[in-house]
Design a protein around this motif. Structure first.
Motif, PDB file in Angstrom:
ATOM      1  N   THR A 235      61.224  73.130  22.783  1.00 56.66           N
ATOM      2  CA  THR A 235      61.525  73.762  21.499  1.00 56.66           C
ATOM      3  C   THR A 235      62.528  74.880  21.720  1.00 56.66           C
ATOM      4  O   THR A 235      62.338  75.716  22.617  1.00 56.66           O
ATOM      5  CB  THR A 235      60.249  74.345  20.853  1.00 56.66           C
ATOM      6  OG1 THR A 235      59.334  73.282  20.568  1.00 56.66           O
ATOM      7  CG2 THR A 235      60.587  75.079  19.557  1.00 56.66           C
TER       8      THR A 235
ATOM      9  N   LEU B 281      64.493  77.861  19.526  1.00 56.87           N
ATOM     10  CA  LEU B 281      64.742  78.634  18.312  1.00 56.87           C
ATOM     11  C   LEU B 281      66.061  79.360  18.537  1.00 56.87           C
ATOM     12  O   LEU B 281      66.231  80.067  19.537  1.00 56.87           O
ATOM     13  CB  LEU B 281      63.606  79.625  18.055  1.00 56.87           C
ATOM     14  CG  LEU B 281      62.178  79.047  18.066  1.00 56.87           C
ATOM     15  CD1 LEU B 281      61.157  80.142  17.802  1.00 56.87           C
ATOM     16  CD2 LEU B 281      62.035  77.927  17.059  1.00 56.87           C
TER      17      LEU B 281
ATOM     18  N   LYS C  31      65.279  74.557  16.005  1.00 54.90           N
ATOM     19  CA  LYS C  31      65.005  75.322  14.787  1.00 54.90           C
ATOM     20  C   LYS C  31      66.078  76.383  14.618  1.00 54.90           C
ATOM     21  O   LYS C  31      66.171  77.335  15.384  1.00 54.90           O
ATOM     22  CB  LYS C  31      63.630  75.980  14.881  1.00 54.90           C
ATOM     23  CG  LYS C  31      63.249  76.822  13.676  1.00 54.90           C
ATOM     24  CD  LYS C  31      63.012  75.979  12.433  1.00 54.90           C
ATOM     25  CE  LYS C  31      62.476  76.829  11.289  1.00 54.90           C
ATOM     26  NZ  LYS C  31      62.230  76.031  10.072  1.00 54.90           N
TER      27      LYS C  31
ATOM     28  N   SER D 204      60.366  86.964  12.990  1.00 53.73           N
ATOM     29  CA  SER D 204      59.253  86.247  12.366  1.00 53.73           C
ATOM     30  C   SER D 204      58.154  85.964  13.389  1.00 53.73           C
ATOM     31  O   SER D 204      58.375  85.998  14.599  1.00 53.73           O
ATOM     32  CB  SER D 204      59.748  84.915  11.776  1.00 53.73           C
ATOM     33  OG  SER D 204      60.173  84.046  12.818  1.00 53.73           O
ATOM     34  N   GLN D 205      56.967  85.669  12.878  1.00 55.03           N
ATOM     35  CA  GLN D 205      55.839  85.388  13.773  1.00 55.03           C
ATOM     36  C   GLN D 205      56.107  84.161  14.624  1.00 55.03           C
ATOM     37  O   GLN D 205      55.671  84.084  15.772  1.00 55.03           O
ATOM     38  CB  GLN D 205      54.555  85.195  12.960  1.00 55.03           C
ATOM     39  CG  GLN D 205      53.285  85.254  13.797  1.00 55.03           C
ATOM     40  CD  GLN D 205      53.133  86.579  14.519  1.00 55.03           C
ATOM     41  OE1 GLN D 205      53.273  87.644  13.926  1.00 55.03           O
ATOM     42  NE2 GLN D 205      52.866  86.522  15.830  1.00 55.03           N
ATOM     43  N   GLN D 206      56.854  83.209  14.076  1.00 58.70           N
ATOM     44  CA  GLN D 206      57.195  81.996  14.827  1.00 58.70           C
ATOM     45  C   GLN D 206      57.931  82.333  16.115  1.00 58.70           C
ATOM     46  O   GLN D 206      57.670  81.744  17.170  1.00 58.70           O
ATOM     47  CB  GLN D 206      58.049  81.074  13.954  1.00 58.70           C
ATOM     48  CG  GLN D 206      58.447  79.781  14.640  1.00 58.70           C
ATOM     49  CD  GLN D 206      59.378  78.927  13.786  1.00 58.70           C
ATOM     50  OE1 GLN D 206      60.007  79.427  12.859  1.00 58.70           O
ATOM     51  NE2 GLN D 206      59.448  77.650  14.088  1.00 58.70           N
TER      52      GLN D 206
ATOM     53  N   ASP E 154      55.662  84.650  18.585  1.00 61.97           N
ATOM     54  CA  ASP E 154      54.646  83.895  19.320  1.00 61.97           C
ATOM     55  C   ASP E 154      55.192  83.376  20.654  1.00 61.97           C
ATOM     56  O   ASP E 154      54.438  83.171  21.605  1.00 61.97           O
ATOM     57  CB  ASP E 154      54.156  82.706  18.483  1.00 61.97           C
ATOM     58  CG  ASP E 154      53.236  83.133  17.353  1.00 61.97           C
ATOM     59  OD1 ASP E 154      52.738  84.278  17.384  1.00 61.97           O
ATOM     60  OD2 ASP E 154      53.023  82.328  16.424  1.00 61.97           O
TER      61      ASP E 154
END
Length: 226
Positions: free
Chosen positions: A6, A8, A34, A45-47, A50
């Motif tokens: 993943t 970001l 993303k 953001s929390q995303q 994390d």
């Protein structure tokens, strides 16, 4: 394989772009991608938090392994997938040494680019000084001349550490591309211009090109007089 990854990221961010080019060069397409916005503060953001408690992009995860710093992520990908895609760390001692040298000089290059282009973004309005901006641009000109000389010494058609693409190019090219998007003259810096044109043709660069360039980019003539 890539389905367990993943990333970001933010469009136009050189640190994010480094990791994207590395993923492409290592044939790791199909990862979870993303796209986030700095302007909307989505990096806080929390995303993101994390994965990356610093609230910064890129944020990269492979299975349960988190590697957020762009240099570290690029090294990780080359280390874990040595036999796949492009070999990004050469075997030759001299070429490898030059690769490491240019890679880490890339940190200074990027810092000087940021100071010259993003001064208004990083410095509060009441603290900005024209003299500081002038110094930042002069420092960037000195840096540009240094890289122009590096490429001239290597000869036409070369990458940053020789005739083959290496991690140095993965790391430094996004900085070079940002310079030209902001108006740097290829006539004034022909070797950097030649290198920019060479790298732009790589499939990895085409596949990861920032989606908002150049239509929505402000200040595209910022560096035209440098």
């Amino acid at each position: 394989m890539a389905q367990d990854m993943t990333l970001l990221w933010c469009s136009g961010s050189p640190p994010c772009w480094r990791v994207m080019i590395a993923l492409e060069e290592k044939k790791l397409q199909g990862y979870n991608s993303k796209l986030l916005s700095f302007e909307k503060m989505e990096h806080k953001s929390q995303q993101v938090l994390d994965i990356n408690p610093r609230g910064q992009l890129p944020s990269f995860k492979h299975g349960n392994i988190v590697v957020n710093e762009s240099y570290a992520a690029c090294f990780y990908l080359e280390s874990q997938f040595k036999s796949q895609g492009t070999k990004l760390i050469p075997d030759g001692t001299e070429e490898q040494a030059l690769m490491y040298q240019r890679m880490f000089e890339g940190l200074t290059f990027y810092d000087k680019l940021s100071a010259a282009i993003f001064y208004d973004y990083y410095v509060p309005e009441g603290e900005r000084l024209e003299s500081a901006l002038k110094r930042n641009k002069e420092a960037l000109v000195t840096e540009l001349k240094l890289w122009e000389g590096y490429l001239e010494k290597l000869g036409s058609g070369s990458y940053l550490a020789g005739k083959s693409l290496t991690l140095a190019d993965v790391i430094v090219f996004p900085t070079v591309a940002t310079l030209f998007i902001f108006g740097l003259s290829a006539e004034r810096y022909p070797k950097l211009g030649e290198y920019y044109a060479l790298m732009k043709e790589r499939p990895s660069v085409k596949a990861s090109w920032p989606p908002h360039w150049p239509e929505n980019l402000m200040g595209q003539d910022t560096l035209k007089d440098m």
